[in-house]
Design an enzyme around this catalytic site. Structure first.
Site, PDB file in Angstrom:
ATOM      1  N   PRO A  17      -2.560  -0.663  -5.596  1.00 31.17           N
ATOM      2  CA  PRO A  17      -2.591  -1.377  -6.876  1.00 31.17           C
ATOM      3  C   PRO A  17      -3.495  -0.612  -7.833  1.00 31.17           C
ATOM      4  O   PRO A  17      -4.611  -0.246  -7.462  1.00 31.17           O
ATOM      5  CB  PRO A  17      -3.218  -2.724  -6.501  1.00 31.17           C
ATOM      6  CG  PRO A  17      -4.033  -2.455  -5.276  1.00 31.17           C
ATOM      7  CD  PRO A  17      -3.386  -1.300  -4.565  1.00 31.17           C
ATOM      8  N   MET A  18      -3.024  -0.328  -9.030  1.00 30.84           N
ATOM      9  CA  MET A  18      -3.856   0.417  -9.991  1.00 30.84           C
ATOM     10  C   MET A  18      -3.635  -0.105 -11.403  1.00 30.84           C
ATOM     11  O   MET A  18      -2.506  -0.046 -11.924  1.00 30.84           O
ATOM     12  CB  MET A  18      -3.527   1.914  -9.934  1.00 30.84           C
ATOM     13  CG  MET A  18      -3.839   2.533  -8.589  1.00 30.84           C
ATOM     14  SD  MET A  18      -3.284   4.247  -8.502  1.00 30.84           S
ATOM     15  CE  MET A  18      -4.810   5.058  -8.844  1.00 30.84           C
ATOM     16  N   CYS A 111     -13.026  -3.947  -6.239  1.00 33.75           N
ATOM     17  CA  CYS A 111     -13.168  -3.298  -7.547  1.00 33.75           C
ATOM     18  C   CYS A 111     -14.646  -3.206  -7.938  1.00 33.75           C
ATOM     19  O   CYS A 111     -15.358  -4.212  -7.915  1.00 33.75           O
ATOM     20  CB  CYS A 111     -12.402  -4.093  -8.609  1.00 33.75           C
ATOM     21  SG  CYS A 111     -12.548  -3.378 -10.243  1.00 33.75           S
ATOM     22  N   LYS A 150      -7.857  -6.498  -0.064  1.00 30.46           N
ATOM     23  CA  LYS A 150      -8.197  -5.076  -0.242  1.00 30.46           C
ATOM     24  C   LYS A 150      -9.673  -4.995  -0.571  1.00 30.46           C
ATOM     25  O   LYS A 150     -10.145  -5.636  -1.512  1.00 30.46           O
ATOM     26  CB  LYS A 150      -7.359  -4.458  -1.357  1.00 30.46           C
ATOM     27  CG  LYS A 150      -7.677  -2.984  -1.600  1.00 30.46           C
ATOM     28  CD  LYS A 150      -6.629  -2.347  -2.486  1.00 30.46           C
ATOM     29  CE  LYS A 150      -6.933  -0.893  -2.773  1.00 30.46           C
ATOM     30  NZ  LYS A 150      -7.861  -0.691  -3.886  1.00 30.46           N
ATOM     31  N   ASN A 214      -7.213   3.615   3.079  1.00 25.87           N
ATOM     32  CA  ASN A 214      -7.024   4.074   1.697  1.00 25.87           C
ATOM     33  C   ASN A 214      -8.155   5.011   1.296  1.00 25.87           C
ATOM     34  O   ASN A 214      -9.313   4.736   1.581  1.00 25.87           O
ATOM     35  CB  ASN A 214      -6.977   2.851   0.772  1.00 25.87           C
ATOM     36  CG  ASN A 214      -7.046   3.204  -0.706  1.00 25.87           C
ATOM     37  OD1 ASN A 214      -7.920   2.729  -1.425  1.00 25.87           O
ATOM     38  ND2 ASN A 214      -6.150   4.046  -1.173  1.00 25.87           N
ATOM     39  N   GLY A 215      -7.755   6.093   0.634  1.00 26.59           N
ATOM     40  CA  GLY A 215      -8.731   7.018   0.094  1.00 26.59           C
ATOM     41  C   GLY A 215      -8.327   8.456   0.325  1.00 26.59           C
ATOM     42  O   GLY A 215      -8.242   8.913   1.463  1.00 26.59           O
ATOM     43  N   ASP A 216      -7.987   9.146  -0.806  1.00 21.32           N
ATOM     44  CA  ASP A 216      -7.740  10.594  -0.809  1.00 21.32           C
ATOM     45  C   ASP A 216      -6.494  11.026  -0.054  1.00 21.32           C
ATOM     46  O   ASP A 216      -6.404  12.195   0.345  1.00 21.32           O
ATOM     47  CB  ASP A 216      -8.953  11.358  -0.249  1.00 21.32           C
ATOM     48  CG  ASP A 216     -10.221  11.140  -1.054  1.00 21.32           C
ATOM     49  OD1 ASP A 216     -10.115  10.700  -2.215  1.00 21.32           O
ATOM     50  OD2 ASP A 216     -11.318  11.411  -0.535  1.00 21.32           O
ATOM     51  N   GLY A 238      -2.985   6.112  -3.807  1.00 20.56           N
ATOM     52  CA  GLY A 238      -3.252   5.774  -5.196  1.00 20.56           C
ATOM     53  C   GLY A 238      -3.083   6.992  -6.095  1.00 20.56           C
ATOM     54  O   GLY A 238      -1.980   7.305  -6.562  1.00 20.56           O
ATOM     55  N   ARG A 239      -4.191   7.718  -6.291  1.00 22.99           N
ATOM     56  CA  ARG A 239      -4.146   8.853  -7.223  1.00 22.99           C
ATOM     57  C   ARG A 239      -3.162   9.929  -6.785  1.00 22.99           C
ATOM     58  O   ARG A 239      -2.711  10.725  -7.613  1.00 22.99           O
ATOM     59  CB  ARG A 239      -5.552   9.414  -7.422  1.00 22.99           C
ATOM     60  CG  ARG A 239      -6.447   8.453  -8.228  1.00 22.99           C
ATOM     61  CD  ARG A 239      -7.902   8.798  -8.091  1.00 22.99           C
ATOM     62  NE  ARG A 239      -8.283   8.739  -6.682  1.00 22.99           N
ATOM     63  CZ  ARG A 239      -9.422   9.202  -6.192  1.00 22.99           C
ATOM     64  NH1 ARG A 239     -10.310   9.751  -6.997  1.00 22.99           N
ATOM     65  NH2 ARG A 239      -9.683   9.111  -4.907  1.00 22.99           N
TER      66      ARG A 239
HETATM   67  C1  LIG Z   1      -6.904   4.046 -12.692  1.00 22.52           C
HETATM   68  C2  LIG Z   1      -7.201   3.250 -11.452  1.00 22.52           C
HETATM   69  C3  LIG Z   1      -6.940   1.888 -11.447  1.00 22.52           C
HETATM   70  C4  LIG Z   1      -7.194   1.126 -10.289  1.00 22.52           C
HETATM   71  N1  LIG Z   1      -6.901  -0.201 -10.298  1.00 22.52           N
HETATM   72  C5  LIG Z   1      -7.048  -0.933  -9.147  1.00 22.52           C
HETATM   73  C6  LIG Z   1      -6.635  -2.300  -9.088  1.00 22.52           C
HETATM   74  O1  LIG Z   1      -6.108  -2.872 -10.056  1.00 22.52           O
HETATM   75  N2  LIG Z   1      -6.814  -2.954  -7.904  1.00 22.52           N
HETATM   76  C7  LIG Z   1      -7.367  -2.353  -6.805  1.00 22.52           C
HETATM   77  O2  LIG Z   1      -7.511  -2.985  -5.737  1.00 22.52           O
HETATM   78  N3  LIG Z   1      -7.761  -1.070  -6.833  1.00 22.52           N
HETATM   79  C8  LIG Z   1      -7.593  -0.343  -7.973  1.00 22.52           C
HETATM   80  N4  LIG Z   1      -7.928   0.986  -7.971  1.00 22.52           N
HETATM   81  C9  LIG Z   1      -8.356   1.631  -6.719  1.00 22.52           C
HETATM   82  C10 LIG Z   1      -7.144   2.212  -5.978  1.00 22.52           C
HETATM   83  O3  LIG Z   1      -6.242   1.185  -5.587  1.00 22.52           O
HETATM   84  C11 LIG Z   1      -7.582   2.992  -4.716  1.00 22.52           C
HETATM   85  O4  LIG Z   1      -8.314   2.106  -3.884  1.00 22.52           O
HETATM   86  C12 LIG Z   1      -8.467   4.182  -5.060  1.00 22.52           C
HETATM   87  O5  LIG Z   1      -7.927   4.934  -6.151  1.00 22.52           O
HETATM   88  C13 LIG Z   1      -8.627   5.116  -3.838  1.00 22.52           C
HETATM   89  O6  LIG Z   1      -7.356   5.558  -3.381  1.00 22.52           O
HETATM   90  P1  LIG Z   1      -6.799   7.037  -3.740  1.00 22.52           P
HETATM   91  O7  LIG Z   1      -7.834   8.020  -3.285  1.00 22.52           O
HETATM   92  O8  LIG Z   1      -5.510   7.127  -2.974  1.00 22.52           O
HETATM   93  O9  LIG Z   1      -6.624   7.071  -5.230  1.00 22.52           O
HETATM   94  C14 LIG Z   1      -7.727   1.750  -9.127  1.00 22.52           C
HETATM   95  C15 LIG Z   1      -7.999   3.115  -9.151  1.00 22.52           C
HETATM   96  C16 LIG Z   1      -7.739   3.871 -10.281  1.00 22.52           C
HETATM   97  C17 LIG Z   1      -8.035   5.349 -10.269  1.00 22.52           C
END
Ligand SMILES: Cc1cc2nc3c(=O)[nH]c(=O)nc-3n(C[C@H](O)[C@H](O)[C@H](O)COP(=O)(O)O)c2cc1C
Length: 325
Positions: A17-18, A111, A150, A214-216, A238-239
């Site tokens: 979720p982002m 968050c 989460k 989750n992460g990276d 995510g990213r």
């Molecule tokens: C732009 C952005 C928005 C995000 N919004 C949410 C959100 O709405 N809810 C949530 O649980 N995490 C949110 N996150 C965190 C991501 O879901 C994820 O936990 C975090 O980016 C690490 O995963 P990744 O390394 O795969 O990006 C957000 C992260 C980013 C960068």
């Protein structure tokens, strides 16, 4: 309780979720390029939903929070993520999410944003386990949807020995662990060693709860290795989706030719504009940065695209670029 979660093949891969990223337009792009096993919405304030709908009586088609709960075509199963520290608000939002036809509801307890934490939500929940328990109970009681959580591995330091049992005792269907602490934000690499510890605690206390790491994670190949090494059931990306909506189909970010990436950006911009009520076009800038990168002249094209204020303008700039102008 049995739900679609138990049917997923392992390891499974889910969309993170982002906020201002995983809206209906971006999810449509990902769905068309290679769907994840589970989609997720952006997070939505349960208090905000109650306030806008029940107090302000705002029509749903004018309500930006309801736009965040558009399900979209071909985006299933899909989980709506909500947040609140008030059980009655969580119950209200869960009932709404169930009526809208979502496949599950996720509670945000990770968050780090100050404005969210000030409401006692997001990572602040890690410091108030009784509130966390109360909102999980309220969510479970409000509908028959599977409830997931989460969160992060701790607040100032890793505290899985204390925090994870609290969640496991409330028996959500799934727990996603962002493998960093609140204090670490996203500034240090995610530590997948923490997942091994989480799996050990889960196996001991409540083996029925699925764990997602989750992460990276940037590819299915790497995610599969991390899941297998740590013993959890799935990985959340995510990213790694930025500029790579093909990630769940197994592509790495460099695998896609530039022309295909720019075509994806055009498609995204057009469906972004069609969402109602509209979102500010500048929100697409993250995607512009991610798609228009890694080639000669990228900086110049990006600078021009950043000026675009509509999908047609963006498409025209890309056409000029393709024509060598
Ligand atoms: C732009 C952005 C928005 C995000 N919004 C949410 C959100 O709405 N809810 C949530 O649980 N995490 C949110 N996150 C965190 C991501 O879901 C994820 O936990 C975090 O980016 C690490 O995963 P990744 O390394 O795969 O990006 C957000 C992260 C980013 C960068």
């Amino acid at each position: 309780m049995h739900s679609f979660w138990q049917e997923l093949k392992k390891p499974f891969f889910v969309m993170a979720p982002m906020a201002d990223v995983t809206d209906a337009a971006f999810r449509a792009l990902v769905a068309a390029r290679g769907a994840p096993d589970v989609f997720w919405t952006e997070f939505v304030s349960a208090d905000g939903l109650y306030h806008t709908r029940e107090i302000q009586k705002m029509p749903d088609d004018e309500n930006p929070l309801m736009r965040d709960l558009i399900k979209g075509e071909g985006q299933r199963p899909i989980i709506a993520q909500i947040f609140s520290s008030k059980p009655e608000m969580i119950a209200y939002a869960v009932k709404l999410v169930a009526e809208l036809g979502f496949d599950g509801v996720d509670l945000n307890m990770g968050c780090p944003d100050r404005s969210i934490e000030k409401q006692g939500c997001g990572s602040a929940m890690i410091k108030t386990p009784e509130v966390a328990r109360a909102v999980i109970r309220a969510a479970k009681a409000a509908s028959s949807l599977p409830v997931s959580v989460k969160t992060r591995v701790g607040y100032n330091k890793e505290s899985l020995d204390e925090w994870l049992p609290v969640l496991l005792e409330e028996a959500p269907a799934v727990i996603t662990l962002h493998l960093r602490t609140r204090k670490e934000m996203s500034l240090v690499p995610a530590n997948w060693e923490f997942m091994k510890k989480a799996v050990e605690i889960r196996n001991r206390l409540n083996p029925g709860v699925l764990l997602i790491g989750n992460g990276d994670v940037t590819s299915v190949e790497q995610g599969t290795r991390l899941v297998e090494e740590s013993g959890c059931e799935g990985a959340m990306i995510g990213r790694g989706m930025f500029g790579n909506p093909w990630v769940f189909a197994g592509r790495k970010s460099d695998d896609t030719p530039l022309a295909e990436k720019l075509a994806a950006l055009i498609e995204l911009a057009h469906s972004f504009e069609k969402m109602t009520p509209p979102k500010n076009f500048s929100i697409l800038k993250k995607h512009i940065k991610a798609f228009a990168t890694g080639f000669d002249g990228a900086a110049h094209l990006r600078a021009r695209l950043m000026e675009a204020e509509s999908a047609d303008a963006l498409e025209a700039i890309i056409a000029q670029h393709n024509a060598g102008e």
